[in-house]
Design a protein around this motif. Structure first.
Motif, PDB file in Angstrom:
ATOM      1  N   LEU A 376     -27.060 -16.204  29.420  1.00 30.91           N
ATOM      2  CA  LEU A 376     -27.501 -16.254  28.679  1.00 30.91           C
ATOM      3  C   LEU A 376     -26.201 -16.340  27.523  1.00 30.91           C
ATOM      4  O   LEU A 376     -26.414 -17.216  26.695  1.00 30.91           O
ATOM      5  N   LEU A 377     -25.234 -15.581  28.285  1.00 26.96           N
ATOM      6  CA  LEU A 377     -24.592 -15.511  26.696  1.00 26.96           C
ATOM      7  C   LEU A 377     -22.884 -16.382  27.417  1.00 26.96           C
ATOM      8  O   LEU A 377     -22.851 -16.118  26.570  1.00 26.96           O
ATOM      9  N   GLY A 378     -23.116 -16.848  28.185  1.00 27.46           N
ATOM     10  CA  GLY A 378     -21.866 -17.469  28.237  1.00 27.46           C
ATOM     11  C   GLY A 378     -20.631 -16.854  28.313  1.00 27.46           C
ATOM     12  O   GLY A 378     -19.518 -16.943  27.870  1.00 27.46           O
ATOM     13  N   THR A 379     -20.768 -15.808  28.550  1.00 26.18           N
ATOM     14  CA  THR A 379     -19.490 -14.606  28.679  1.00 26.18           C
ATOM     15  C   THR A 379     -19.317 -13.840  30.277  1.00 26.18           C
ATOM     16  O   THR A 379     -20.708 -12.970  30.837  1.00 26.18           O
ATOM     17  N   LYS A 380     -18.575 -14.037  31.899  1.00 28.84           N
ATOM     18  CA  LYS A 380     -18.694 -13.481  32.485  1.00 28.84           C
ATOM     19  C   LYS A 380     -18.425 -11.160  31.553  1.00 28.84           C
ATOM     20  O   LYS A 380     -17.863 -10.943  30.528  1.00 28.84           O
ATOM     21  N   ALA A 381     -19.080 -10.554  32.800  1.00 33.64           N
ATOM     22  CA  ALA A 381     -19.213  -9.244  32.324  1.00 33.64           C
ATOM     23  C   ALA A 381     -18.317  -8.429  32.690  1.00 33.64           C
ATOM     24  O   ALA A 381     -17.855  -8.854  34.017  1.00 33.64           O
ATOM     25  N   LEU A 420     -35.602 -12.213  28.153  1.00 36.55           N
ATOM     26  CA  LEU A 420     -33.964 -11.939  27.849  1.00 36.55           C
ATOM     27  C   LEU A 420     -34.003 -12.680  27.240  1.00 36.55           C
ATOM     28  O   LEU A 420     -32.537 -12.843  25.890  1.00 36.55           O
ATOM     29  N   ARG A 421     -34.339 -14.759  27.609  1.00 40.20           N
ATOM     30  CA  ARG A 421     -33.399 -15.170  26.698  1.00 40.20           C
ATOM     31  C   ARG A 421     -34.515 -14.954  25.817  1.00 40.20           C
ATOM     32  O   ARG A 421     -33.763 -15.219  24.576  1.00 40.20           O
ATOM     33  N   LYS A 422     -35.735 -14.194  25.111  1.00 44.68           N
ATOM     34  CA  LYS A 422     -35.938 -14.531  23.781  1.00 44.68           C
ATOM     35  C   LYS A 422     -35.066 -12.822  23.219  1.00 44.68           C
ATOM     36  O   LYS A 422     -35.070 -12.916  21.782  1.00 44.68           O
ATOM     37  N   PHE A 423     -35.213 -12.205  24.327  1.00 52.61           N
ATOM     38  CA  PHE A 423     -34.058 -10.933  22.925  1.00 52.61           C
ATOM     39  C   PHE A 423     -32.450 -11.236  22.742  1.00 52.61           C
ATOM     40  O   PHE A 423     -32.286 -10.986  21.243  1.00 52.61           O
ATOM     41  N   LYS A 438     -16.295 -23.026  21.242  1.00 53.47           N
ATOM     42  CA  LYS A 438     -17.358 -24.189  21.593  1.00 53.47           C
ATOM     43  C   LYS A 438     -18.001 -24.032  22.587  1.00 53.47           C
ATOM     44  O   LYS A 438     -19.046 -24.699  22.907  1.00 53.47           O
ATOM     45  N   LYS A 439     -17.290 -23.417  24.077  1.00 53.87           N
ATOM     46  CA  LYS A 439     -18.031 -23.797  25.031  1.00 53.87           C
ATOM     47  C   LYS A 439     -19.328 -22.757  25.268  1.00 53.87           C
ATOM     48  O   LYS A 439     -19.873 -23.225  26.352  1.00 53.87           O
ATOM     49  N   ASP A 440     -18.982 -21.997  24.211  1.00 54.90           N
ATOM     50  CA  ASP A 440     -20.692 -21.009  24.306  1.00 54.90           C
ATOM     51  C   ASP A 440     -21.249 -21.627  23.847  1.00 54.90           C
ATOM     52  O   ASP A 440     -22.533 -20.999  23.049  1.00 54.90           O
ATOM     53  N   THR A 441     -21.583 -22.303  24.619  1.00 58.38           N
ATOM     54  CA  THR A 441     -22.975 -23.651  24.075  1.00 58.38           C
ATOM     55  C   THR A 441     -24.171 -22.753  24.280  1.00 58.38           C
ATOM     56  O   THR A 441     -25.262 -22.862  22.944  1.00 58.38           O
ATOM     57  N   ALA A 446     -28.687 -20.589  21.415  1.00 62.76           N
ATOM     58  CA  ALA A 446     -29.372 -18.920  21.404  1.00 62.76           C
ATOM     59  C   ALA A 446     -29.811 -18.887  20.013  1.00 62.76           C
ATOM     60  O   ALA A 446     -30.782 -18.968  18.997  1.00 62.76           O
ATOM     61  N   ALA A 447     -28.371 -19.099  19.106  1.00 64.20           N
ATOM     62  CA  ALA A 447     -28.336 -18.496  17.530  1.00 64.20           C
ATOM     63  C   ALA A 447     -28.755 -19.845  16.617  1.00 64.20           C
ATOM     64  O   ALA A 447     -28.971 -19.534  15.966  1.00 64.20           O
ATOM     65  N   THR A 448     -28.778 -21.058  16.968  1.00 70.13           N
ATOM     66  CA  THR A 448     -29.350 -21.696  15.949  1.00 70.13           C
ATOM     67  C   THR A 448     -30.672 -21.797  16.457  1.00 70.13           C
ATOM     68  O   THR A 448     -31.654 -22.884  16.700  1.00 70.13           O
ATOM     69  N   GLY A 449     -31.920 -21.889  17.599  1.00 67.72           N
ATOM     70  CA  GLY A 449     -32.687 -21.625  18.087  1.00 67.72           C
ATOM     71  C   GLY A 449     -34.370 -21.558  16.960  1.00 67.72           C
ATOM     72  O   GLY A 449     -34.083 -21.419  15.885  1.00 67.72           O
ATOM     73  N   THR A 450     -35.178 -22.062  17.338  1.00 71.62           N
ATOM     74  CA  THR A 450     -36.531 -22.873  15.967  1.00 71.62           C
ATOM     75  C   THR A 450     -36.745 -21.791  15.348  1.00 71.62           C
ATOM     76  O   THR A 450     -37.886 -21.996  14.954  1.00 71.62           O
TER      77      THR A 450
END
Ligand SMILES: O=C(O)[C@H]1O[C@H](OP(=O)(O)OP(=O)(O)OC[C@H]2O[C@@H](n3ccc(=O)[nH]c3=O)[C@H](O)[C@@H]2O)[C@H](O)[C@@H](O)[C@H]1O
Length: 457
Positions: A376-381, A420-423, A438-441, A446-450
């Protein structure tokens, strides 16, 4: 020398008399102003004493022990005044026929704020109580308070252990229900601050029950117990019939004590009591001390996270339960709660006593939770897999919810990935997280969700 004429003597005498009159009247004026000043001072002192003795000062806890506010702030706060009472009454008045009047303790908390909004939306009256302690960032609690305020829900700032304040609230409002969610949460923190668990979860609960049992009418009480009461239970999935006498943490022990205390108040005073065992509740507006929340923060900041494994090297798993499912469970429990049978501290007949699991019925390993967050975050932990420290944690939880399903139609509907998507959508919006590239699409989407950030729907 010729004597002065008679007329000039009279004039002098007249001037002298007038001088004496002026002096006397000035003295009189001075004396009466002094009298007036002293009388005003006396009245002011009497008023200060009157308000101090008659109205309970709000108590607020910035540490975890309840304490009263200073003499000055309590005397001149609006608590107990006519305007304060008006707010209290307005907030707790139902707007639907036969609606409830609910006191929600912990209303600025995670589950408390969601339940308060849901109750208000369907037309029940809701009054909140919260001490705004700093166990986690109080600004998040203030933001939830602002959201509730927008929906005409007033939160009284005070502590459960402030008996006179609770008595005052019940004097002003004939609450039909109490949804008691205020507590010292967190399993691992109990090793750092054990007394805070005793103060909130045991002393605070007793303080509330003492006032509720004496109230007329007595309210029906629904309150938050915890999945942690199953402790070292190995039967699976956890049923309300399983053993709960082997808690693994002090947190669990105080929640289990709450269940026994509930039994006592039900038995002696006829209070209707329903305990809800929550299973690792998560979602928007959640608690920053919980793993899914601080994992999100740390992953976004590129910091390593500890992923626990059991001592025999198995994955740790939780029956993560989405907030909206839990809210439906809380409202279902309130709707099916029978009235308390006592009044003014006297039991008249046996009253309802219940305990229910509110879980999701499908445990997920913590490693899988981290995987969902990464995607969801587009980032490896930066995973740091460690053996679970001896900190009160249990290896896994899994709810059997048959009883709640049978009695009030409880049926969890949100799987962990959806929840978790909603969170994450809420998180990036609330904290204003910018996508790192820009890759963190996914994050950008998520940030601009409606979805409105303040709601969890
Ligand atoms: O159901 C409850 O009754 C409780 O639920 C919640 O407790 P838990 O289920 O322990 O949730 P949470 O701390 O989010 O840890 C989640 C998982 O991550 C693991 N965990 C944790 C921390 C860490 O650094 N690494 C890790 O792997 C950890 O081992 C665990 O497996 C509430 O906080 C508690 O107030 C109470 O309501």
């Amino acid at each position: 020398m010729a004597p002065p004429p008679e007329s000039s003597k009279t004039a002098k005498l007249e001037r002298y008399n007038s001088y004496i009159r002026r002096v006397n009247s000035t003295k009189l004026l001075n004396a009466s102003s002094k009298l007036l000043f002293r009388a005003t001072l006396l009245i002011a002192l009497a008023l200060v004493l009157f308000f101090t003795l008659n109205y309970p000062p709000l108590s607020s806890s910035s540490d975890h022990a309840p304490h009263r506010r200073s003499f000055l702030s309590s005397t001149f706060s609006s608590a107990g005044g006519a305007a304060w009472e008006k707010q209290v009454r307005h907030s707790s008045t139902p707007r639907r026929p036969n609606g409830f009047s609910v006191l929600v303790t912990g209303a600025a908390g995670f589950v408390g704020s969601h339940c308060s909004l849901a109750l208000k939306k369907r037309g029940d009256g809701v009054l909140g109580l919260d001490n705004f302690n700093d166990y986690y960032d109080p600004s998040l609690k203030r933001a939830r308070q602002a959201l509730l305020q927008k929906h005409q829900i007033f939160i009284v700032e005070g502590d459960l252990n402030d008996g006179p304040l609770l008595t005052k609230l019940f004097d002003v409002v004939p609450f039909t229900h109490v949804l008691h969610l205020a507590a010292q949460a967190g399993v691992r923190y109990a090793m750092q601050n054990p007394q805070s668990y005793v103060a909130s979860n045991i002393a605070g609960f007793v303080s509330l029950l003492e006032v509720a049992k004496s109230a007329n009418p007595q309210p029906a009480i629904v309150w938050a117990s915890s999945s942690s009461v199953y402790g070292l239970n190995t039967e699976n999935p956890f049923s309300e019939l399983h053993r709960t006498d082997r808690p693994a943490s002090l947190y669990a022990a105080t929640k289990k004590a709450g269940e026994e205390i509930a039994h006592t108040y039900n038995h002696i005073y006829g209070l209707s009591l329903t305990g809800l065992r929550f299973f690792t509740v998560y979602g928007p507006w959640g608690r920053p001390d919980m793993a899914y929340f601080f994992f999100t923060k740390d992953i976004l900041q590129g910091k390593p996270i500890d992923v626990y494994r059991t001592h025999d090297q198995h994955e740790v798993a939780r029956d993560f339960t989405y907030i909206d499912d839990v809210v439906r469970g809380c409202l279902g429990a309130l709707d099916t709660a029978q009235k308390s049978t006592g009044s003014g501290g006297r039991k008249k007949a046996p009253a309802q006593l219940r305990v229910y699991n509110l879980g999701n019925t499908s445990p997920v390993p913590v490693g899988r939770l981290v995987g969902i967050l990464e995607s969801l975050l587009g980032t490896k932990a930066k995973r740091h897999v460690v053996t679970m420290p001896r900190n009160g944690d249990v290896p896994f939880t899994h709810a059997n919810v048959t009883l709640a399903g049978r009695d009030f139609g409880y049926k969890p509907t949100t799987d962990l990935a959806t929840g978790l998507r909603k969170f994450v959508k809420w998180y990036v919006s609330y904290y204003g997280v910018e996508p790192r590239s820009k890759k963190d699409t996914r994050l950008a989407t998520a940030a601009t969700g409606t979805d409105r950030p303040e709601e969890s729907d």
